[in-house]
Design a protein around this motif. Structure first.
Motif, PDB file in Angstrom:
ATOM      1  N   ALA A  46       4.501 -31.681   5.992  1.00 45.46           N
ATOM      2  CA  ALA A  46       4.722 -30.395   6.658  1.00 45.46           C
ATOM      3  C   ALA A  46       3.577 -30.077   7.613  1.00 45.46           C
ATOM      4  O   ALA A  46       2.555 -30.771   7.643  1.00 45.46           O
ATOM      5  N   GLU A  47       3.777 -29.024   8.382  1.00 43.69           N
ATOM      6  CA  GLU A  47       2.714 -28.416   9.176  1.00 43.69           C
ATOM      7  C   GLU A  47       2.278 -27.148   8.460  1.00 43.69           C
ATOM      8  O   GLU A  47       3.121 -26.330   8.070  1.00 43.69           O
ATOM      9  N   ALA A  48       0.980 -27.009   8.265  1.00 44.28           N
ATOM     10  CA  ALA A  48       0.414 -25.834   7.600  1.00 44.28           C
ATOM     11  C   ALA A  48      -0.081 -24.864   8.670  1.00 44.28           C
ATOM     12  O   ALA A  48      -0.911 -25.227   9.515  1.00 44.28           O
ATOM     13  N   ILE A  49       0.413 -23.642   8.629  1.00 41.35           N
ATOM     14  CA  ILE A  49       0.056 -22.622   9.616  1.00 41.35           C
ATOM     15  C   ILE A  49      -1.133 -21.821   9.092  1.00 41.35           C
ATOM     16  O   ILE A  49      -1.074 -21.210   8.025  1.00 41.35           O
ATOM     17  N   VAL A  50      -2.226 -21.812   9.872  1.00 41.20           N
ATOM     18  CA  VAL A  50      -3.482 -21.188   9.446  1.00 41.20           C
ATOM     19  C   VAL A  50      -3.710 -19.901  10.228  1.00 41.20           C
ATOM     20  O   VAL A  50      -3.538 -19.861  11.453  1.00 41.20           O
TER      21      VAL A  50
ATOM     22  N   GLN B 299      -6.888 -19.242   6.373  1.00 39.83           N
ATOM     23  CA  GLN B 299      -5.997 -19.345   5.226  1.00 39.83           C
ATOM     24  C   GLN B 299      -4.650 -19.890   5.687  1.00 39.83           C
ATOM     25  O   GLN B 299      -4.127 -19.475   6.727  1.00 39.83           O
ATOM     26  N   VAL B 300      -4.101 -20.809   4.901  1.00 35.45           N
ATOM     27  CA  VAL B 300      -2.746 -21.271   5.172  1.00 35.45           C
ATOM     28  C   VAL B 300      -1.783 -20.201   4.667  1.00 35.45           C
ATOM     29  O   VAL B 300      -1.788 -19.857   3.484  1.00 35.45           O
ATOM     30  N   THR B 301      -0.964 -19.672   5.554  1.00 35.32           N
ATOM     31  CA  THR B 301      -0.037 -18.603   5.179  1.00 35.32           C
ATOM     32  C   THR B 301       1.425 -19.014   5.288  1.00 35.32           C
ATOM     33  O   THR B 301       2.303 -18.303   4.806  1.00 35.32           O
ATOM     34  N   GLY B 302       1.687 -20.151   5.926  1.00 39.31           N
ATOM     35  CA  GLY B 302       3.069 -20.598   6.070  1.00 39.31           C
ATOM     36  C   GLY B 302       3.131 -22.089   6.261  1.00 39.31           C
ATOM     37  O   GLY B 302       2.131 -22.748   6.588  1.00 39.31           O
ATOM     38  N   ILE B 303       4.324 -22.665   6.048  1.00 41.18           N
ATOM     39  CA  ILE B 303       4.531 -24.091   6.245  1.00 41.18           C
ATOM     40  C   ILE B 303       5.849 -24.313   6.982  1.00 41.18           C
ATOM     41  O   ILE B 303       6.783 -23.519   6.870  1.00 41.18           O
ATOM     42  N   ILE B 304       5.884 -25.395   7.738  1.00 39.29           N
ATOM     43  CA  ILE B 304       7.122 -25.871   8.361  1.00 39.29           C
ATOM     44  C   ILE B 304       7.288 -27.320   7.928  1.00 39.29           C
ATOM     45  O   ILE B 304       6.477 -28.189   8.288  1.00 39.29           O
TER      46      ILE B 304
ATOM     47  N   GLU C  34      11.195 -23.430   7.097  1.00 36.68           N
ATOM     48  CA  GLU C  34      10.000 -22.613   7.284  1.00 36.68           C
ATOM     49  C   GLU C  34       9.847 -21.652   6.109  1.00 36.68           C
ATOM     50  O   GLU C  34      10.812 -20.999   5.707  1.00 36.68           O
ATOM     51  N   PHE C  35       8.639 -21.600   5.566  1.00 42.67           N
ATOM     52  CA  PHE C  35       8.363 -20.732   4.423  1.00 42.67           C
ATOM     53  C   PHE C  35       7.048 -20.005   4.645  1.00 42.67           C
ATOM     54  O   PHE C  35       6.105 -20.559   5.216  1.00 42.67           O
ATOM     55  N   THR C  36       6.968 -18.773   4.171  1.00 45.50           N
ATOM     56  CA  THR C  36       5.675 -18.122   3.997  1.00 45.50           C
ATOM     57  C   THR C  36       5.223 -18.436   2.576  1.00 45.50           C
ATOM     58  O   THR C  36       6.039 -18.710   1.683  1.00 45.50           O
ATOM     59  N   LEU C  37       3.924 -18.410   2.341  1.00 47.62           N
ATOM     60  CA  LEU C  37       3.390 -18.723   1.029  1.00 47.62           C
ATOM     61  C   LEU C  37       3.309 -17.466   0.175  1.00 47.62           C
ATOM     62  O   LEU C  37       3.001 -16.374   0.673  1.00 47.62           O
ATOM     63  N   THR C  38       3.576 -17.621  -1.115  1.00 50.18           N
ATOM     64  CA  THR C  38       3.470 -16.483  -2.021  1.00 50.18           C
ATOM     65  C   THR C  38       2.037 -15.985  -2.095  1.00 50.18           C
ATOM     66  O   THR C  38       1.805 -14.783  -2.239  1.00 50.18           O
ATOM     67  N   VAL C  39       1.075 -16.909  -1.983  1.00 53.36           N
ATOM     68  CA  VAL C  39      -0.350 -16.576  -1.981  1.00 53.36           C
ATOM     69  C   VAL C  39      -1.011 -17.407  -0.885  1.00 53.36           C
ATOM     70  O   VAL C  39      -0.786 -18.625  -0.828  1.00 53.36           O
TER      71      VAL C  39
ATOM     72  N   ALA D  49      13.486 -19.007  -2.391  1.00 56.67           N
ATOM     73  CA  ALA D  49      14.172 -18.390  -1.249  1.00 56.67           C
ATOM     74  C   ALA D  49      13.418 -18.745   0.029  1.00 56.67           C
ATOM     75  O   ALA D  49      13.290 -19.912   0.374  1.00 56.67           O
ATOM     76  N   ASP D  50      12.853 -17.753   0.734  1.00 50.79           N
ATOM     77  CA  ASP D  50      12.136 -18.024   1.979  1.00 50.79           C
ATOM     78  C   ASP D  50      10.633 -18.121   1.769  1.00 50.79           C
ATOM     79  O   ASP D  50       9.857 -18.088   2.719  1.00 50.79           O
ATOM     80  N   LYS D  51      10.192 -18.232   0.507  1.00 48.17           N
ATOM     81  CA  LYS D  51       8.767 -18.347   0.203  1.00 48.17           C
ATOM     82  C   LYS D  51       8.506 -19.644  -0.550  1.00 48.17           C
ATOM     83  O   LYS D  51       9.419 -20.262  -1.105  1.00 48.17           O
ATOM     84  N   ALA D  52       7.232 -20.048  -0.572  1.00 44.60           N
ATOM     85  CA  ALA D  52       6.830 -21.264  -1.260  1.00 44.60           C
ATOM     86  C   ALA D  52       5.589 -20.987  -2.091  1.00 44.60           C
ATOM     87  O   ALA D  52       4.627 -20.379  -1.610  1.00 44.60           O
ATOM     88  N   GLU D  53       5.629 -21.439  -3.347  1.00 41.16           N
ATOM     89  CA  GLU D  53       4.469 -21.365  -4.220  1.00 41.16           C
ATOM     90  C   GLU D  53       3.811 -22.741  -4.218  1.00 41.16           C
ATOM     91  O   GLU D  53       4.376 -23.720  -4.707  1.00 41.16           O
ATOM     92  N   VAL D  54       2.613 -22.833  -3.639  1.00 40.61           N
ATOM     93  CA  VAL D  54       1.939 -24.120  -3.483  1.00 40.61           C
ATOM     94  C   VAL D  54       1.355 -24.564  -4.824  1.00 40.61           C
ATOM     95  O   VAL D  54       0.634 -23.813  -5.483  1.00 40.61           O
TER      96      VAL D  54
END
Length: 219
Positions: A37-41, A46-51, A57-62, A86-91
């Motif tokens: 994936a691509e990690a959005i900083v 802080q990484v806040t989202g991934i593609i 595409e997901f936003t991170l839970t934390v 759903a539309d979030k990801a727990e890393v």
């Protein structure tokens, strides 16, 4: 210009789970997925989202932080394990995957070395943005502080056909550099396809089983 990947820096150990960790029902790992994936900083590093390479595409839970996330407001290439919600990801685990440049052979200011590696696979990401390599490198502990393996991607030829289709030939430079070959360590590398600048690509990799030539269409 020196464009080596020094293995002391790039090898990332991703956490693995034993069989007992894969619980039935709604255990911590029951929804686990693994993706490149691509990690959005963000501006706070802080990484806040991934593609993902599948285009999800997901936003991170934390928000996620790591020592290798050193630049704000950018995108890193990564391999991660996560729970999809759903539309979030727990890393659960995230490791950096190096994005390498391509050095023309004429500008490669070191002796080209093709020490063998264990070849796993090459593949194009679904988005077409990356050519990925999966390798196993032989490594081991040594008292020699100068023994550091080096990897690089070198371009030696570009062939243009009568229909103006261009094929770029790449070589994996690998210098074992006196590192002992006791055990295998997995290494992932991504090459942004925009850096290949051709319609297709061939990459030559010297493996312990002989030379491998992987071919991929870029566009």
């Amino acid at each position: 210009m020196k464009k080596f990947l020094q293995l002391i820096v790039i090898i990332t150990v991703l956490c693995s789970c034993s069989k007992d960790a894969y619980e039935k029902g709604e255990g911590k790992y029951s929804l686990m997925r693994g993706d490149f994936a691509e990690a959005i900083v963000n501006s706070s590093k802080q990484v806040t989202g991934i593609i993902t390479d599948d285009g999800d595409e997901f936003t991170l839970t934390v928000p996620y932080t790591a020592k290798w996330v050193t630049t704000a407001d950018t995108t890193y290439r990564c391999m991660l394990y996560y729970n999809k919600m759903a539309d979030k990801a727990e890393v659960l685990s995230m490791g950096q995957v190096p994005c390498v440049g391509i050095t023309p052979l004429s500008k490669f200011d070191h002796r080209l070395v093709t020490d063998p590696v264990k070849f796993e696979s090459t593949w194009m990401s679904k988005s077409g943005r990356y050519l990925n390599l999966s390798l196993l490198l032989k490594t081991g502990v040594t008292d020699d502080s100068t023994a550091v393996q080096n990897l690089a991607i070198v371009s030696d030829t570009v062939i243009t056909h009568p229909d103006n289709k261009r094929i770029r030939h790449l070589i994996l430079h690998h210098d074992q550099a006196n590192v002992p070959e006791y055990y295998s360590t997995p290494v992932y590398i991504s090459i942004p396809t925009q850096r290949i600048d051709a319609d297709s690509v061939r990459i030559s990799i010297n493996s312990y089983s002989g030379e491998v030539e992987a071919k991929h269409r870029i566009r």
